[in-house]
Design a protein around this motif. Sequence first.
Motif, PDB file in Angstrom:
ATOM      1  N   ALA A   1      -7.457  -4.652 -29.070  1.00  0.00           N
ATOM      2  CA  ALA A   1      -7.692  -3.642 -30.108  1.00  0.00           C
ATOM      3  C   ALA A   1      -9.177  -3.381 -30.351  1.00  0.00           C
ATOM      4  N   GLN A   2     -10.033  -4.312 -29.908  1.00  0.00           N
ATOM      5  CA  GLN A   2     -11.485  -4.148 -30.119  1.00  0.00           C
ATOM      6  C   GLN A   2     -12.175  -3.722 -28.825  1.00  0.00           C
ATOM      7  N   ALA A   3     -11.448  -3.065 -27.919  1.00  0.00           N
ATOM      8  CA  ALA A   3     -11.976  -2.798 -26.575  1.00  0.00           C
ATOM      9  C   ALA A   3     -13.170  -1.841 -26.591  1.00  0.00           C
ATOM     10  N   TYR A   4     -13.051  -0.725 -27.288  1.00  0.00           N
ATOM     11  CA  TYR A   4     -14.171   0.216 -27.250  1.00  0.00           C
ATOM     12  C   TYR A   4     -14.275   1.068 -28.509  1.00  0.00           C
ATOM     13  N   ARG A   5     -15.387   1.777 -28.587  1.00  0.00           N
ATOM     14  CA  ARG A   5     -15.658   2.636 -29.742  1.00  0.00           C
ATOM     15  C   ARG A   5     -15.833   4.079 -29.292  1.00  0.00           C
ATOM     16  N   VAL A   6     -15.671   4.988 -30.237  1.00  0.00           N
ATOM     17  CA  VAL A   6     -15.907   6.406 -29.961  1.00  0.00           C
ATOM     18  C   VAL A   6     -17.421   6.619 -29.967  1.00  0.00           C
ATOM     19  N   GLY A   7     -17.942   7.227 -28.887  1.00  0.00           N
ATOM     20  CA  GLY A   7     -19.387   7.343 -28.709  1.00  0.00           C
ATOM     21  C   GLY A   7     -20.106   7.929 -29.905  1.00  0.00           C
ATOM     22  N   SER A   8     -19.577   8.996 -30.454  1.00  0.00           N
ATOM     23  CA  SER A   8     -20.282   9.663 -31.549  1.00  0.00           C
ATOM     24  C   SER A   8     -19.863   9.121 -32.913  1.00  0.00           C
ATOM     25  N   GLY A   9     -19.043   8.073 -32.924  1.00  0.00           N
ATOM     26  CA  GLY A   9     -18.577   7.507 -34.189  1.00  0.00           C
ATOM     27  C   GLY A   9     -17.152   7.960 -34.483  1.00  0.00           C
ATOM     28  N   ALA A  10     -16.390   7.063 -35.114  1.00  0.00           N
ATOM     29  CA  ALA A  10     -14.966   7.346 -35.330  1.00  0.00           C
ATOM     30  C   ALA A  10     -14.747   8.539 -36.263  1.00  0.00           C
ATOM     31  N   GLN A  11     -15.691   8.758 -37.167  1.00  0.00           N
ATOM     32  CA  GLN A  11     -15.506   9.876 -38.107  1.00  0.00           C
ATOM     33  C   GLN A  11     -15.519  11.224 -37.387  1.00  0.00           C
ATOM     34  N   ARG A  12     -16.237  11.267 -36.248  1.00  0.00           N
ATOM     35  CA  ARG A  12     -16.311  12.544 -35.504  1.00  0.00           C
ATOM     36  C   ARG A  12     -14.931  12.982 -35.045  1.00  0.00           C
ATOM     37  N   LEU A  13     -14.091  12.015 -34.692  1.00  0.00           N
ATOM     38  CA  LEU A  13     -12.749  12.385 -34.230  1.00  0.00           C
ATOM     39  C   LEU A  13     -11.972  13.037 -35.378  1.00  0.00           C
ATOM     40  N   ALA A  14     -12.105  12.466 -36.577  1.00  0.00           N
ATOM     41  CA  ALA A  14     -11.427  13.068 -37.733  1.00  0.00           C
ATOM     42  C   ALA A  14     -11.989  14.474 -37.985  1.00  0.00           C
ATOM     43  N   GLU A  15     -13.291  14.616 -37.851  1.00  0.00           N
ATOM     44  CA  GLU A  15     -13.904  15.936 -38.082  1.00  0.00           C
ATOM     45  C   GLU A  15     -13.440  16.954 -37.032  1.00  0.00           C
ATOM     46  N   ARG A  16     -13.284  16.471 -35.796  1.00  0.00           N
ATOM     47  CA  ARG A  16     -12.807  17.387 -34.750  1.00  0.00           C
ATOM     48  C   ARG A  16     -11.374  17.828 -35.033  1.00  0.00           C
ATOM     49  N   LEU A  17     -10.548  16.878 -35.466  1.00  0.00           N
ATOM     50  CA  LEU A  17      -9.164  17.224 -35.814  1.00  0.00           C
ATOM     51  C   LEU A  17      -9.140  18.263 -36.934  1.00  0.00           C
ATOM     52  N   ALA A  18      -9.999  18.057 -37.926  1.00  0.00           N
ATOM     53  CA  ALA A  18     -10.036  18.971 -39.071  1.00  0.00           C
ATOM     54  C   ALA A  18     -10.525  20.354 -38.639  1.00  0.00           C
ATOM     55  N   ALA A  19     -11.560  20.371 -37.786  1.00  0.00           N
ATOM     56  CA  ALA A  19     -12.146  21.651 -37.367  1.00  0.00           C
ATOM     57  C   ALA A  19     -11.157  22.465 -36.540  1.00  0.00           C
ATOM     58  N   ASP A  20     -10.195  21.787 -35.949  1.00  0.00           N
ATOM     59  CA  ASP A  20      -9.223  22.431 -35.084  1.00  0.00           C
ATOM     60  C   ASP A  20      -8.074  23.074 -35.870  1.00  0.00           C
ATOM     61  N   LEU A  21      -8.035  22.840 -37.174  1.00  0.00           N
ATOM     62  CA  LEU A  21      -6.977  23.435 -38.005  1.00  0.00           C
ATOM     63  C   LEU A  21      -7.426  24.822 -38.467  1.00  0.00           C
ATOM     64  N   PRO A  22      -6.489  25.733 -38.739  1.00  0.00           N
ATOM     65  CA  PRO A  22      -6.888  27.069 -39.201  1.00  0.00           C
ATOM     66  C   PRO A  22      -7.767  26.979 -40.452  1.00  0.00           C
ATOM     67  N   GLU A  23      -8.703  27.911 -40.550  1.00  0.00           N
ATOM     68  CA  GLU A  23      -9.616  27.905 -41.696  1.00  0.00           C
ATOM     69  C   GLU A  23      -8.829  27.910 -43.008  1.00  0.00           C
ATOM     70  N   GLY A  24      -9.284  27.158 -43.957  1.00  0.00           N
ATOM     71  CA  GLY A  24      -8.628  27.143 -45.264  1.00  0.00           C
ATOM     72  C   GLY A  24      -7.505  26.126 -45.370  1.00  0.00           C
ATOM     73  N   THR A  25      -7.174  25.471 -44.251  1.00  0.00           N
ATOM     74  CA  THR A  25      -6.081  24.481 -44.304  1.00  0.00           C
ATOM     75  C   THR A  25      -6.492  23.286 -45.154  1.00  0.00           C
ATOM     76  N   ILE A  26      -7.740  22.835 -44.954  1.00  0.00           N
ATOM     77  CA  ILE A  26      -8.173  21.625 -45.661  1.00  0.00           C
ATOM     78  C   ILE A  26      -8.897  22.008 -46.940  1.00  0.00           C
ATOM     79  N   ARG A  27      -8.452  21.452 -48.029  1.00  0.00           N
ATOM     80  CA  ARG A  27      -9.097  21.709 -49.324  1.00  0.00           C
ATOM     81  C   ARG A  27      -9.715  20.396 -49.800  1.00  0.00           C
ATOM     82  N   LEU A  28     -11.043  20.327 -49.743  1.00  0.00           N
ATOM     83  CA  LEU A  28     -11.734  19.099 -50.154  1.00  0.00           C
ATOM     84  C   LEU A  28     -11.878  19.044 -51.673  1.00  0.00           C
ATOM     85  N   GLU A  29     -12.151  17.857 -52.170  1.00  0.00           N
ATOM     86  CA  GLU A  29     -12.347  17.615 -53.610  1.00  0.00           C
ATOM     87  C   GLU A  29     -11.175  18.143 -54.438  1.00  0.00           C
TER      88      GLU A  29
END
Length: 442
Positions: A194-222
Amino acid sequence: MTVSDVVVVGAGFAGLSAAHALVGAGLRTIVLEARDRVGGRVLTRVLPDGTQLDLGGQWVGPTQRHMQRLIAEYGLETYPTPEYGRPILDYGGTRPDRRPDEIVALLDRLDDLSRQIFPERPWDHPRAQEWDTLTLAAWLSTQNAPDTAVRYVGRVIAGGLLSCDAGEVSLLDTLFYVTSGGGTTALLDTVGGAQAYRVGSGAQRLAERLAADLPEGTIRLEEPVRRIVHSPTGAHVETDHGVHPARHVIVAIPPSLAGRIDYSPSLPAQRDALTQRMPAGYALKVHAIYAAPFWRDRGLSGLSTSDSGILTETVDNTPPGSPRAVLTAFAYGIDAHALRRHDPAQRRHLVLDRLAELFGEDARAPEDFIEFDWCDEPWTRGCFSAHPTLGTWTAYGPALRPPIGALHWAGTETASTWNGYFDGAVESGLRAAAEIAPDHRH
Ligand SMILES: Cc1cc2nc3c(=O)[nH]c(=O)nc-3n(C[C@H](O)[C@H](O)[C@H](O)COP(=O)(O)OP(=O)(O)OC[C@H]3O[C@@H](n4cnc5c(N)ncnc54)[C@H](O)[C@@H]3O)c2cc1C
């Protein structure tokens, strides 16, 4: 007012994965997130000189198929956990160069028992009641193993995996967790584990990429969700800023936080009781940043596990090409709480003292010392993940996943595979989405 097909509560990996599947199925979906960012328990920080730290979750392993797929889909690079020398096993005041047989025997016994558990229904095992009220510490103490081995295995399993103490988790939950991750080797190991490797740009980038891939307005922050008025055919989800009507709701947040939402009508007693009995574990993850990885010059990998001392584990967390070297240390359960009670200067002193014992005097003088306490985060309140208290799996476990009318439950704590990990979070989001749109399973 527009009625969404689905409102997802929480934009961690679980909520984001659910939203992807639902949008892919053509359903009108919005994601309400309390924080001003997506990712939940992932948080990547880049220091002014470019040194990158994952303050939350970071590792992925080769058998975590959902994460493998996402990383490949988004073309993200990964890199292996550095291992340039020998790991330290600090064991009863000695430093054996391999795991002593008594540790291997205890881990084998845990693996053997864990293979008897169905991860979808741990409460179904014939000895579930007995194992659910027996702590891991109590079970270990009956295994005719030396005290040092009992202590060590308790710390790396209850601490390193469940972020608790061996005296507070049940044997049943431990066995569930072990089988959910594919066994102690897959869970504990770096290479192939489970500790084999890390995401090069950081794990948060993957979450950000997933979010950016959703239609605009899907995610409502705060938009923290405070109240859900629900019926079998729909719900009104109330945040600080408005009311969102929907046909379905997926609550993709840790169980104790799900229990803080005000439901009208109240949830059935079994589900409500479950959320009262799944507290978050507690781990403290701290980063000491040095000009150079001095431990490598001594033939040490930076990896350590200890049967005593305030730090159970350390790891060389230096990304390739990083301007500076990073040694990351973990304290768990009671040790982590004890550290937390000190002021930051004392805590730093205690951690560096221990790092110096392990790696030499150079460890005392890092250029930076970065800590982040997930207990202080109102939208997380502990880490790595939550675990049922003694007796909870058998009494309330069956209420973990079944939907209640329009309400569906996700979050890594509801996963049967890689529970507690990113991969489990993704699995849970896809499972909850499939409850609503069964023909669009990933
Ligand atoms: C220090 C640390 C180290 C870890 N290491 C690893 C690792 O190396 N590998 C690994 O696989 N896993 C690791 N984990 C665990 C991993 O991070 C989690 O399993 C995973 O991120 C959980 O995802 P989730 O979507 O289920 O929950 P979360 O990430 O907690 O997402 C829930 C989201 O819901 C939001 N929210 C909460 N309440 C509300 C509300 N009322 N209204 C609206 N939004 C709300 C939160 O802000 C959050 O964004 C680690 C975790 C920590 C903290």
